[in-house]
Design a protein around this motif. Sequence first.
Motif, PDB file in Angstrom:
ATOM      1  N   GLN A  15       1.186  -1.363   0.026  1.00 37.27           N
ATOM      2  CA  GLN A  15       0.133   0.095   0.111  1.00 37.27           C
ATOM      3  C   GLN A  15       0.772   1.242   0.009  1.00 37.27           C
ATOM      4  O   GLN A  15       0.615   2.206  -0.749  1.00 37.27           O
ATOM      5  N   TYR A  16       1.867   1.297   0.743  1.00 36.70           N
ATOM      6  CA  TYR A  16       2.732   2.471   1.025  1.00 36.70           C
ATOM      7  C   TYR A  16       3.925   1.927   0.394  1.00 36.70           C
ATOM      8  O   TYR A  16       4.945   1.861   0.884  1.00 36.70           O
ATOM      9  N   SER A  17       4.251   2.007  -1.217  1.00 34.17           N
ATOM     10  CA  SER A  17       5.054   1.111  -1.839  1.00 34.17           C
ATOM     11  C   SER A  17       6.379   2.080  -1.731  1.00 34.17           C
ATOM     12  O   SER A  17       7.595   1.635  -2.226  1.00 34.17           O
ATOM     13  N   THR A  18       6.649   3.275  -1.265  1.00 30.66           N
ATOM     14  CA  THR A  18       7.774   4.073  -1.165  1.00 30.66           C
ATOM     15  C   THR A  18       8.513   3.797   0.225  1.00 30.66           C
ATOM     16  O   THR A  18       9.573   3.909   0.532  1.00 30.66           O
ATOM     17  N   LEU A  19       8.010   2.953   0.953  1.00 28.49           N
ATOM     18  CA  LEU A  19       8.365   2.402   2.257  1.00 28.49           C
ATOM     19  C   LEU A  19       8.651   1.213   2.344  1.00 28.49           C
ATOM     20  O   LEU A  19       8.064   0.298   1.972  1.00 28.49           O
ATOM     21  N   ASP A  20       9.874   1.050   2.779  1.00 29.99           N
ATOM     22  CA  ASP A  20      10.236  -0.364   3.152  1.00 29.99           C
ATOM     23  C   ASP A  20      10.532  -0.825   4.825  1.00 29.99           C
ATOM     24  O   ASP A  20      10.465   0.154   5.626  1.00 29.99           O
ATOM     25  N   VAL A  21      10.948  -2.062   5.067  1.00 28.51           N
ATOM     26  CA  VAL A  21      10.952  -2.423   6.463  1.00 28.51           C
ATOM     27  C   VAL A  21      12.652  -2.041   6.837  1.00 28.51           C
ATOM     28  O   VAL A  21      13.404  -2.514   6.307  1.00 28.51           O
ATOM     29  N   ASP A  22      12.505  -1.440   7.857  1.00 27.42           N
ATOM     30  CA  ASP A  22      13.826  -0.515   8.444  1.00 27.42           C
ATOM     31  C   ASP A  22      13.974  -0.737   9.757  1.00 27.42           C
ATOM     32  O   ASP A  22      13.107  -0.540  10.674  1.00 27.42           O
ATOM     33  N   LEU A  23      15.151  -1.424  10.178  1.00 30.03           N
ATOM     34  CA  LEU A  23      15.558  -1.614  11.628  1.00 30.03           C
ATOM     35  C   LEU A  23      15.959  -0.114  11.943  1.00 30.03           C
ATOM     36  O   LEU A  23      16.937   0.370  11.703  1.00 30.03           O
ATOM     37  N   HIS A  24      14.901   0.533  12.911  1.00 28.52           N
ATOM     38  CA  HIS A  24      15.125   1.927  13.067  1.00 28.52           C
ATOM     39  C   HIS A  24      16.707   2.308  13.547  1.00 28.52           C
ATOM     40  O   HIS A  24      17.146   1.823  14.556  1.00 28.52           O
ATOM     41  N   TRP A  25      17.449   3.162  12.805  1.00 27.95           N
ATOM     42  CA  TRP A  25      18.721   3.630  12.996  1.00 27.95           C
ATOM     43  C   TRP A  25      19.635   2.611  13.348  1.00 27.95           C
ATOM     44  O   TRP A  25      20.670   2.612  13.950  1.00 27.95           O
ATOM     45  N   ASP A  30      18.167  -5.290  21.774  1.00 27.52           N
ATOM     46  CA  ASP A  30      16.772  -6.091  21.717  1.00 27.52           C
ATOM     47  C   ASP A  30      15.691  -5.114  21.912  1.00 27.52           C
ATOM     48  O   ASP A  30      15.635  -4.067  22.871  1.00 27.52           O
ATOM     49  N   GLY A  31      14.478  -5.002  21.139  1.00 29.87           N
ATOM     50  CA  GLY A  31      13.248  -4.252  21.368  1.00 29.87           C
ATOM     51  C   GLY A  31      13.341  -3.088  20.550  1.00 29.87           C
ATOM     52  O   GLY A  31      12.254  -2.135  20.586  1.00 29.87           O
ATOM     53  N   ALA A  32      14.523  -2.689  19.760  1.00 28.82           N
ATOM     54  CA  ALA A  32      14.488  -1.706  18.810  1.00 28.82           C
ATOM     55  C   ALA A  32      13.316  -1.784  17.935  1.00 28.82           C
ATOM     56  O   ALA A  32      13.110  -2.912  17.183  1.00 28.82           O
ATOM     57  N   PRO A  33      12.605  -0.723  17.564  1.00 28.90           N
ATOM     58  CA  PRO A  33      11.497  -0.956  16.724  1.00 28.90           C
ATOM     59  C   PRO A  33      11.809  -0.877  15.120  1.00 28.90           C
ATOM     60  O   PRO A  33      12.862  -0.397  14.953  1.00 28.90           O
ATOM     61  N   VAL A  34      11.181  -2.029  14.363  1.00 36.10           N
ATOM     62  CA  VAL A  34      11.032  -2.007  13.094  1.00 36.10           C
ATOM     63  C   VAL A  34      10.026  -1.263  12.329  1.00 36.10           C
ATOM     64  O   VAL A  34       9.084  -1.173  12.921  1.00 36.10           O
ATOM     65  N   VAL A  35      10.501  -0.452  11.637  1.00 30.44           N
ATOM     66  CA  VAL A  35       9.505   0.651  11.052  1.00 30.44           C
ATOM     67  C   VAL A  35       9.497   0.706   9.378  1.00 30.44           C
ATOM     68  O   VAL A  35      10.435   0.225   8.782  1.00 30.44           O
ATOM     69  N   GLY A  36       8.600   1.583   9.167  1.00 27.54           N
ATOM     70  CA  GLY A  36       8.298   1.656   7.654  1.00 27.54           C
ATOM     71  C   GLY A  36       9.211   3.119   7.187  1.00 27.54           C
ATOM     72  O   GLY A  36       9.116   4.064   8.012  1.00 27.54           O
ATOM     73  N   TYR A  37      10.143   2.928   6.419  1.00 28.36           N
ATOM     74  CA  TYR A  37      10.847   4.458   5.997  1.00 28.36           C
ATOM     75  C   TYR A  37      11.290   4.216   4.534  1.00 28.36           C
ATOM     76  O   TYR A  37      11.421   3.159   4.003  1.00 28.36           O
ATOM     77  N   ILE A  38      11.077   5.548   4.020  1.00 29.64           N
ATOM     78  CA  ILE A  38      11.412   5.503   2.610  1.00 29.64           C
ATOM     79  C   ILE A  38      13.048   4.916   2.165  1.00 29.64           C
ATOM     80  O   ILE A  38      13.839   5.156   2.970  1.00 29.64           O
ATOM     81  N   LEU A 110      -1.628 -13.708  13.511  1.00 28.26           N
ATOM     82  CA  LEU A 110      -1.436 -12.021  13.406  1.00 28.26           C
ATOM     83  C   LEU A 110      -0.478 -11.853  12.322  1.00 28.26           C
ATOM     84  O   LEU A 110       0.457 -12.564  11.984  1.00 28.26           O
ATOM     85  N   VAL A 111      -0.397 -10.934  11.520  1.00 25.30           N
ATOM     86  CA  VAL A 111       0.295 -10.560  10.363  1.00 25.30           C
ATOM     87  C   VAL A 111       1.029  -9.013  10.431  1.00 25.30           C
ATOM     88  O   VAL A 111       0.374  -8.325  11.394  1.00 25.30           O
ATOM     89  N   TRP A 112       2.196  -8.761   9.940  1.00 26.91           N
ATOM     90  CA  TRP A 112       2.583  -7.532   9.877  1.00 26.91           C
ATOM     91  C   TRP A 112       1.723  -6.588   9.031  1.00 26.91           C
ATOM     92  O   TRP A 112       1.221  -7.056   8.109  1.00 26.91           O
ATOM     93  N   GLU A 113       1.739  -5.333   9.882  1.00 23.41           N
ATOM     94  CA  GLU A 113       0.926  -4.256   9.398  1.00 23.41           C
ATOM     95  C   GLU A 113       1.737  -2.736   9.408  1.00 23.41           C
ATOM     96  O   GLU A 113       2.170  -2.577  10.474  1.00 23.41           O
ATOM     97  N   LEU A 114       1.535  -2.211   8.156  1.00 21.63           N
ATOM     98  CA  LEU A 114       2.154  -0.950   8.437  1.00 21.63           C
ATOM     99  C   LEU A 114       0.860   0.067   8.356  1.00 21.63           C
ATOM    100  O   LEU A 114       0.220   0.254   7.428  1.00 21.63           O
ATOM    101  N   ASN A 119       7.048   8.151   7.514  1.00 29.04           N
ATOM    102  CA  ASN A 119       8.396   7.850   7.870  1.00 29.04           C
ATOM    103  C   ASN A 119       8.305   7.367   9.590  1.00 29.04           C
ATOM    104  O   ASN A 119       7.803   8.150   9.947  1.00 29.04           O
ATOM    105  N   PHE A 120       8.995   6.293   9.851  1.00 28.76           N
ATOM    106  CA  PHE A 120       9.018   6.136  11.297  1.00 28.76           C
ATOM    107  C   PHE A 120       7.766   5.436  11.953  1.00 28.76           C
ATOM    108  O   PHE A 120       7.806   5.271  13.131  1.00 28.76           O
ATOM    109  N   THR A 121       6.814   4.957  10.992  1.00 31.77           N
ATOM    110  CA  THR A 121       5.784   4.193  11.696  1.00 31.77           C
ATOM    111  C   THR A 121       6.122   3.022  11.903  1.00 31.77           C
ATOM    112  O   THR A 121       6.555   1.993  11.119  1.00 31.77           O
TER     113      THR A 121
END
Length: 145
Positions: A15-25, A30-38, A110-114, A119-121
Motif C-alpha cells: 500500500q505504501y510502496s515507497t516505504l520499506d522495512v527498516d531496523l530503526h537507526w 533488543d526491542g528496537a522498533p522495526v519501522v516503515g521508512y523511505i 497475526l500479520v505484519w501491518e504498516l 516515515n518512522f511508523t
Amino acid sequence: MTIPVPGTYVIYNIQYSTLDVDLHWANVSDGAPVVGYIYNESTQNMLWNLQVVDEEQGLVQFVNLAGNNYAGVSGEIDGSGVIGTSIETTFKLHERKIGEYEIQTYNSELVWELPDGNNFTEIILSPPISFYDNQAWQFIPVDGN
C-alpha cells in the motif's frame, strides 16, 4: 506455495510502496522498533537476509544486515510491535498473489501491518484482512541473489 529464495532483500509495503522495512537507526538493542521508512540505498538497516527454515510450510527468519539481529515481535497480541532482537524468530509467509506476501507470526494468525505511510511508523501485528494492502509485502532482491 512459492516463497522467495534465501538471500538479501529490501522488503516493501504494497500500500505504501515507497516505504520499506527498516531496523530503526540500525539499533542492535533488543526491542528496537522495526519501522516503515523511505528507501535509502546508502544504509544496510533496510536490508534483510531471508533465511528459509521450511520451504513447504513457508517458514522463514529475517536477519538485518546492519545490526545482524533478527526481526521479532514484542508480543503476540493485536498491536504488538515488530522489533529487532537477538532471539531467532520464525515467521510464516503467505502468498496473497504472485510476488505479494503476508508475514505471519509462527504462533498466531497475526500479520505484519504498516498502519500509515509516514516515515518512522512502527510495523505492528494485526489480524489478517485479505484486502488490506498495508498488510502485504514485496521482496525485492539485492544484487547477488
